[in-house]
Write an enzyme that holds these catalytic residues in place. Structure first.
Site, PDB file in Angstrom:
ATOM      1  N   HIS A 123      -9.039   4.765  -1.153  1.00 40.11           N
ATOM      2  CA  HIS A 123      -7.743   4.104  -0.976  1.00 40.11           C
ATOM      3  C   HIS A 123      -7.468   3.114  -2.110  1.00 40.11           C
ATOM      4  O   HIS A 123      -7.450   1.901  -1.900  1.00 40.11           O
ATOM      5  CB  HIS A 123      -7.734   3.394   0.382  1.00 40.11           C
ATOM      6  CG  HIS A 123      -6.472   2.692   0.706  1.00 40.11           C
ATOM      7  ND1 HIS A 123      -5.226   3.122   0.279  1.00 40.11           N
ATOM      8  CD2 HIS A 123      -6.249   1.550   1.454  1.00 40.11           C
ATOM      9  CE1 HIS A 123      -4.300   2.291   0.735  1.00 40.11           C
ATOM     10  NE2 HIS A 123      -4.891   1.328   1.437  1.00 40.11           N
ATOM     11  N   CYS A 167       0.819  -1.219   0.000  1.00 38.71           N
ATOM     12  CA  CYS A 167       0.000   0.000   0.000  1.00 38.71           C
ATOM     13  C   CYS A 167       0.849   1.265   0.000  1.00 38.71           C
ATOM     14  O   CYS A 167       0.321   2.365  -0.186  1.00 38.71           O
ATOM     15  CB  CYS A 167      -0.920   0.020   1.216  1.00 38.71           C
ATOM     16  SG  CYS A 167      -1.846  -1.498   1.458  1.00 38.71           S
TER      17      CYS A 167
END
Length: 389
Positions: free
Chosen positions: A336, A85
């Site tokens: 996200h 991420c």
């Protein structure tokens, strides 16, 4: 070594982009950034693409060359950067080094991810690749479950209440309502958060960042290149950039309530930029889950251990508070798209430093910080930006 400036920014809205492929999203964001920088495509000398899971979910790797071709500039140096991420933040860091070193004067960094085309189980499998496949993932533990361990450990160690930590989601949605690029432009209440379905005890659905598609891009340039442009009243310098790692798996760490990589990366970035936490006017933290937002504030030096939630409850994270945080919606509400998130964070900080954040504008913002996390803190990228005029 040259100073590094953000000459242009561009992004797509974070959404379920059923009609757009991963190349479409990359090209759209890149062209927006190039236009914003006021340069020609041929002036780009290198491309860095942050992405986590295109190989697994789209069956497509080699994104650097793919983007160069579809932008019509084959021949430039180009590659993909992967750090789970934190891929976007790591890509920004690599681009920073490329310009800082003097090797290139003008580079493009793009973050991209496409998650909503995948069924939930495949997306879950992709995300757990941020952890150890041999010793963790094979047990059936999900990424949410690992963060649930962290959540429980934090509440137990500091006697914190879930209703105080869960306010982070309410905070993010409040600001996303004014962000046209946000995935969820709708305020929510604490009651709605606490009544939302349990995902992994104690993590509630509305405490978790959503799946989404999106791409964000930056054009970084040297002082030399900047003098050629002369196209902007406000200049933003990428003054400090650092990446650090932590012990890979959560279960091997001595303290689940702190991420050492954030501490190390932030202190180095602060030193490079010549600033301290007290000098920062706007912050983007990687709140994939509400408890992480609280922990990150502590690790970054904005709150004492065990008291990050107090800043939230006291209103100190508001745009007129002590340390305005996630003022464009954060991961929870802006969205996200994992490999793109670190670039979106820098985009949001630049928007604030330019004075272009509209209703979310932080008055007099001159220094901003973006913190991007891979896995449960296995990698952390911290980028610090300054308004220089």
């Amino acid at each position: 070594m040259s100073k590094v400036y953000v000459a242009g920014i561009g992004a797509t809205k974070i959404d379920e982009h059923w009609e757009k492929g991963i190349r479409d999203l990359m090209v759209e964001a890149a062209l927006n950034a190039i236009k914003d920088a006021g340069i020609e495509k041929k002036e780009i000398e290198a491309i860095f693409v942050g992405n986590m899971s295109s190989g697994y979910l789209q069956g497509q790797e080699h994104l650097g060359s793919l983007l160069a071709t579809w932008l019509g500039i084959p021949g430039v140096a180009a590659n993909k950067v992967e750090a789970a991420c934190a891929s976007g933040g790591a890509a920004v860091h690599n681009a920073f080094l490329a310009v800082k070193s003097g090797v290139y004067d003008c580079v493009l960094v793009v973050g991209v991810e496409k998650l909503t085309d995948a069924i939930t189980s495949d997306a879950t499998d992709a995300l757990i690749m941020a952890e150890d496949q041999e010793y963790v993932a094979f047990t059936g533990a999900s990424f949410v479950a690992l963060n649930a361990f962290v959540y429980r450990a934090y509440m137990k160690k500091y006697q914190a209440k879930q209703e105080d930590i869960a306010l982070f989601a309410v905070h993010d949605h409040k600001y996303a309502a004014n962000n046209p690029l946000a995935q969820y432009q709708k305020p929510i209440t604490l009651e709605e958060v606490l009544k939302s379905p349990m995902v992994a005890d104690p993590v509630r659905l509305l405490e978790s960042a959503p799946l989404g598609d999106g791409s964000a891009a930056l054009v970084l340039c040297s002082e030399k290149k900047l003098k050629e442009l002369q196209n902007r009243d406000v200049l933003v310098e990428l003054a400090g950039s650092s990446v650090s790692t932590e012990i890979f798996s959560v279960h091997d760490r001595t303290d689940l309530t702190s991420i050492g990589a954030t501490v190390k990366a932030s202190r180095k970035a602060f030193q490079m930029a010549g600033v301290e936490p007290k000098n920062v006017n706007v912050v983007e933290v990687h709140d994939a889950f509400t408890v992480l937002g609280v922990i990150h504030l502590e690790d970054l030096g904005f709150a004492e251990r065990g008291s990050g939630w107090k800043l939230l409850k006291e209103g100190q994270l508001e745009k007129d508070g002590k340390i305005p945080t996630n003022t464009m919606g954060g991961l929870k509400a802006r969205g996200h798209p994992v490999g793109a998130t670190g670039v979106y964070q820098v985009y949001d900080v630049v928007t604030q430093l330019r004075g272009e954040a509209g209703k979310n504008q932080v008055d007099g913002a001159e220094v901003g910080l973006a913190q991007n996390v891979g896995g449960v803190g296995g990698t952390v990228a911290v980028n610090i930006l300054k308004r220089v005029r």
